[in-house]
Write an enzyme that holds these catalytic residues in place. Structure first.
Site, PDB file in Angstrom:
ATOM      1  N   ASN A   1       0.860  -1.190   0.000  1.00 50.32           N
ATOM      2  CA  ASN A   1       0.000   0.000   0.000  1.00 50.32           C
ATOM      3  C   ASN A   1       0.899   1.243   0.000  1.00 50.32           C
ATOM      4  O   ASN A   1       2.106   1.124   0.206  1.00 50.32           O
ATOM      5  CB  ASN A   1      -0.941  -0.039   1.211  1.00 50.32           C
ATOM      6  CG  ASN A   1      -0.157  -0.096   2.506  1.00 50.32           C
ATOM      7  OD1 ASN A   1       0.576   0.823   2.837  1.00 50.32           O
ATOM      8  ND2 ASN A   1      -0.271  -1.214   3.226  1.00 50.32           N
TER       9      ASN A   1
ATOM     10  N   ASP B   1      -3.386  -6.638   5.090  1.00 47.35           N
ATOM     11  CA  ASP B   1      -4.318  -7.603   5.691  1.00 47.35           C
ATOM     12  C   ASP B   1      -4.167  -9.002   5.082  1.00 47.35           C
ATOM     13  O   ASP B   1      -4.578  -9.980   5.686  1.00 47.35           O
ATOM     14  CB  ASP B   1      -5.757  -7.123   5.500  1.00 47.35           C
ATOM     15  CG  ASP B   1      -6.029  -5.903   6.358  1.00 47.35           C
ATOM     16  OD1 ASP B   1      -5.475  -5.834   7.473  1.00 47.35           O
ATOM     17  OD2 ASP B   1      -6.761  -4.993   5.907  1.00 47.35           O
TER      18      ASP B   1
ATOM     19  N   PHE C   1      -4.344   2.730  14.940  1.00 47.53           N
ATOM     20  CA  PHE C   1      -4.814   3.678  13.933  1.00 47.53           C
ATOM     21  C   PHE C   1      -5.948   3.024  13.154  1.00 47.53           C
ATOM     22  O   PHE C   1      -5.982   1.804  13.016  1.00 47.53           O
ATOM     23  CB  PHE C   1      -3.680   4.039  12.959  1.00 47.53           C
ATOM     24  CG  PHE C   1      -2.792   5.147  13.471  1.00 47.53           C
ATOM     25  CD1 PHE C   1      -1.899   4.918  14.499  1.00 47.53           C
ATOM     26  CD2 PHE C   1      -2.871   6.416  12.919  1.00 47.53           C
ATOM     27  CE1 PHE C   1      -1.090   5.937  14.984  1.00 47.53           C
ATOM     28  CE2 PHE C   1      -2.066   7.448  13.382  1.00 47.53           C
ATOM     29  CZ  PHE C   1      -1.181   7.208  14.416  1.00 47.53           C
TER      30      PHE C   1
ATOM     31  N   LYS D   1     -13.062  -1.093  16.164  1.00 42.67           N
ATOM     32  CA  LYS D   1     -11.674  -1.580  16.308  1.00 42.67           C
ATOM     33  C   LYS D   1     -11.139  -1.317  17.701  1.00 42.67           C
ATOM     34  O   LYS D   1     -10.407  -2.134  18.262  1.00 42.67           O
ATOM     35  CB  LYS D   1     -10.769  -0.910  15.268  1.00 42.67           C
ATOM     36  CG  LYS D   1     -10.995  -1.476  13.899  1.00 42.67           C
ATOM     37  CD  LYS D   1     -10.251  -0.752  12.823  1.00 42.67           C
ATOM     38  CE  LYS D   1     -10.826  -1.188  11.488  1.00 42.67           C
ATOM     39  NZ  LYS D   1     -10.309  -0.440  10.378  1.00 42.67           N
TER      40      LYS D   1
ATOM     41  N   LYS E   1      -9.936  -4.670  19.564  1.00 46.01           N
ATOM     42  CA  LYS E   1      -8.492  -4.870  19.752  1.00 46.01           C
ATOM     43  C   LYS E   1      -8.030  -4.460  21.148  1.00 46.01           C
ATOM     44  O   LYS E   1      -6.827  -4.434  21.416  1.00 46.01           O
ATOM     45  CB  LYS E   1      -7.721  -4.096  18.668  1.00 46.01           C
ATOM     46  CG  LYS E   1      -8.147  -4.483  17.240  1.00 46.01           C
ATOM     47  CD  LYS E   1      -7.220  -3.966  16.171  1.00 46.01           C
ATOM     48  CE  LYS E   1      -7.836  -4.160  14.781  1.00 46.01           C
ATOM     49  NZ  LYS E   1      -6.857  -4.124  13.706  1.00 46.01           N
TER      50      LYS E   1
HETATM   51  O1  C5P Z   1      -8.375  -3.467  11.235  1.00 48.42           O
HETATM   52  P1  C5P Z   1      -7.469  -2.459  10.653  1.00 48.42           P
HETATM   53  O2  C5P Z   1      -6.408  -3.020   9.758  1.00 48.42           O
HETATM   54  O3  C5P Z   1      -8.122  -1.279  10.012  1.00 48.42           O
HETATM   55  O4  C5P Z   1      -6.726  -1.853  11.957  1.00 48.42           O
HETATM   56  C1  C5P Z   1      -5.760  -0.876  11.856  1.00 48.42           C
HETATM   57  C2  C5P Z   1      -4.848  -0.964  13.045  1.00 48.42           C
HETATM   58  O5  C5P Z   1      -4.463  -2.316  13.276  1.00 48.42           O
HETATM   59  C3  C5P Z   1      -3.555  -0.205  12.819  1.00 48.42           C
HETATM   60  O6  C5P Z   1      -3.108   0.291  14.064  1.00 48.42           O
HETATM   61  C4  C5P Z   1      -2.629  -1.277  12.258  1.00 48.42           C
HETATM   62  O7  C5P Z   1      -1.272  -0.968  12.514  1.00 48.42           O
HETATM   63  C5  C5P Z   1      -3.082  -2.526  13.007  1.00 48.42           C
HETATM   64  N1  C5P Z   1      -2.959  -3.774  12.242  1.00 48.42           N
HETATM   65  C6  C5P Z   1      -2.192  -4.821  12.716  1.00 48.42           C
HETATM   66  N2  C5P Z   1      -2.108  -6.004  12.038  1.00 48.42           N
HETATM   67  C7  C5P Z   1      -2.794  -6.180  10.901  1.00 48.42           C
HETATM   68  C8  C5P Z   1      -3.618  -5.159  10.395  1.00 48.42           C
HETATM   69  C9  C5P Z   1      -3.672  -3.962  11.089  1.00 48.42           C
HETATM   70  O8  C5P Z   1      -1.565  -4.647  13.762  1.00 48.42           O
HETATM   71  N3  C5P Z   1      -2.700  -7.334  10.256  1.00 48.42           N
END
Ligand code: C5P
Length: 401
Positions: free
Chosen positions: A208, A277, A322, A336, A340
């Site tokens: 990205n 992701d 974030f 989130k 989380k």
């Molecule tokens: O669920 P989402 O990807 O939108 O969440 C964003 C947050 O989760 C950010 O703080 C990102 O650094 C973290 N993240 C993570 N591991 C992933 C995807 C996102 O720690 N696989």
């Protein structure tokens, strides 16, 4: 950070004096009020007039000037500044400071001041490496002076080695650090930054446009506030900020391993990385050849690093995430925050100009566990980082009370 700060720039006699003129300009541009004091030798390289015009203040040159000494000006000058920067600091000036000699205007001020002093040495490499200079350097550190080490490279005397005046950007950063209250001293913070690369052959990957700027700004501000900073960075072009311990990773799995190794010792973890992701289920050993038919790549989900941290979070650890969204910003961010187990989440709307990936500014909302939402105006990523650390610090004090 330098707005309305009073900085005394002490200039001693080396060829790098011409660079100090530019330093005055940079300090003034950042809003500092700059007063320059030159040694007699420095005036052989550049005239006081240059510094006077750039600083817009009278340049101090003479301990026994009848006009200024009627007001004991060296003592006044010593009381005035928030910070003293010595650039260039010659071997001779360092030797005098180490011995406590006060035989001219600048060295007299240095003995009379209680302001923090940043010493930026510049000299020939042999002079720098001489045991007497190195002994003086150690004495200066023991006396509480901060040192901005010289850079290594080509020197004016046609030699190579350590002795070049530090880069002006590093002197500016060193000055800002000395003026920043050490509000995160004793704390260890862990920050992730940048994108991840998920390769499906040796030359292609899913990623990205994250530039890493937000995470690096967080690392820089935490380090300025005297935290021990671990930065786990995905691939990006940024230099590690001064004082930051950086671990470079490529994929989400590598990032997870580094974060999980470092997180148990962290008082706060801020996940600013744009972790992919998904990752390709398979990685071809050789470059996939171009063909007429389309290419299908099967992806599988990456582990959510932040969610894993949330599951094992020690009670005193502050966990920040974030949420970069293109729709339903608040609702998605709130979800989130809960899922989380975060202390707060920083949400930005990727569809807004000047927000999110790759730009220098960000317009964010900070959502706390209590449900409170702070709608921050558009600001630089460093300013957003300051807002984030202010909140983390509040949580640290709240936990102590
Ligand atoms: O669920 P989402 O990807 O939108 O969440 C964003 C947050 O989760 C950010 O703080 C990102 O650094 C973290 N993240 C993570 N591991 C992933 C995807 C996102 O720690 N696989």
């Amino acid at each position: 950070m330098l707005k309305a700060k009073s900085i005394l720039l002490g200039v001693s006699g080396g060829i790098a004096v011409y660079k100090s003129a530019e330093l005055v300009r940079l300090l003034v541009k950042e809003g500092a009020s700059v007063h320059v004091v030159m040694t007699a030798n420095a005036q052989q390289f550049v005239t006081p007039m240059t510094f006077q015009v750039l600083s817009n203040n009278v340049v101090g040159t003479d301990l026994f000037s009848m006009e200024s000494e009627s007001r004991i000006s060296h003592i006044q000058k010593a009381r005035l500044p928030d910070l003293i920067v010595l650039a260039p600091a010659t071997a001779n000036l360092m030797a005098k400071m180490a011995a406590g000699i006060a035989d001219d205007y600048l060295t007299t001020i240095l003995l009379a001041t209680t302001a923090p002093v940043l010493v930026c040495p510049a000299m020939n490499v042999k002079m720098w490496e001489h045991p007497a200079t190195q002994r003086n350097l150690r004495t200066l550190v023991e006396l509480g002076y901060r040192i901005q080490p010289p850079a290594v490279g080509a020197l004016a005397c046609q030699e190579e080695g350590a002795g070049r005046l530090a880069e002006l950007g590093d002197i500016m950063e060193g000055s800002i650090r000395l003026l920043t209250p050490p509000s995160l001293a004793g704390k260890t913070v862990l920050i992730s930054a940048g994108p991840t690369w998920e390769p499906f052959d040796p030359v292609r990957f899913l990623s990205n446009p994250s530039s890493g700027k937000m995470g690096y700004a967080l690392a820089k501000i935490a380090s300025r506030r005297s935290a021990r900073v671990h930065l786990v960075s995905g691939p990006c072009c940024l230099e590690a900020p001064a004082g930051v311990e950086r671990t470079c990773v490529t994929s989400a799995l590598e990032m997870r391993d580094a974060i999980l190794r470092l997180s148990p010792d962290a008082d706060a973890v801020v996940m600013a990385a744009a972790v992919s992701d998904y990752r390709p289920s398979e990685r071809a050993i050789q470059k996939i050849k171009k063909a007429q038919q389309g290419l299908s790549v099967l992806f599988e989900p990456n582990p959510d690093i932040l969610a894993a941290l949330g599951e094992v979070k020690p009670p005193a650890q502050v966990l920040v995430g974030f949420a970069a969204e293109t729709e339903n910003l608040l609702a998605n961010a709130r979800k989130k925050l809960g899922q989380k187990n975060l202390d707060f989440i920083v949400a930005n709307d990727l569809t807004r100009k000047g927000s999110g990936f790759a730009c220098d500014t960000n317009e964010v909302k900070i959502i706390e566990r209590s449900g409170a939402v702070s709608d921050l105006v558009p600001m630089t990523k460093e300013e957003v980082a300051s807002e984030i650390w202010n909140r983390v610090e509040q949580l640290f004090t709240g936990a102590k009370d």
